[in-house]
Design an enzyme around this catalytic site. Structure first.
Site: not given
Ligand code: RB5
Length: 145
Positions: A65, A8-9, A67, A98, A134
């Site tokens: 993304c 994503d961005h 996180t 694993h 596994h």
């Molecule tokens: C975007 O702001 C953020 O929520 C997304 O990139 C991600 O971290 C979601 O899990």
């Protein structure tokens, strides 16, 4: 090996580095976007990358993304996908040995980008151990899909 990559961005800056890195390493990369810092939903990119694996257009996927959490949750809802959110080199290696993960999720706003490239390098170059323990556990995961 063909690898589908998507972000994503929030993951876009790290995705660009990963795409360049993988190409330099000789991998066949399919870039599923996004292609700018404009806001998009991670869900749509995760589904695209997962489908490319389900349809055998790619062997593995890497999703980034902010996180890595949203990408990993969404990817793991797709049949045949085993996605791991990784923050360190040890689990990058172990999740291949694993869990035979076919998707790597990274947090572009969390993990240091140089470390992320080390994680990618280990993850793409580590094989599943083929250990029957596994394999049995993976079959149990698949039975719950
Ligand atoms: C975007 O702001 C953020 O929520 C997304 O990139 C991600 O971290 C979601 O899990």
């Amino acid at each position: 090996m063909k690898i589908s990559v998507g972000s994503d961005h929030a993951g876009f800056p790290l995705k660009q580095k990963i795409v360049t890195f993988l190409k330099e390493q000789g991998f066949d990369v399919d870039d599923h976007g996004t292609h700018s810092l404009d806001s998009v939903d991670y869900n749509d990119v995760a589904v695209d990358v997962a489908k490319s694996i389900q349809q055998n257009h790619a062997e593995r996927g890497i999703l980034i993304c902010g996180t890595g959490i949203g990408m990993s949750i969404q990817a793991n809802k797709m049949e045949g996908i085993r996605a791991a959110l990784v923050h360190d080199k040890e689990t990058a290696k172990l999740t291949r040995e694993h869990n035979d993960t076919n998707v790597l999720a990274l947090g572009g706003r969390i993990v240091d980008h140089a470390l992320a490239l080390d994680i990618v390098h280990l993850w793409v170059n580590t094989e599943f151990s083929q250990d029957p323990r596994h394999q049995r556990r993976i079959e149990k995961l698949e039975a719950k899909e």
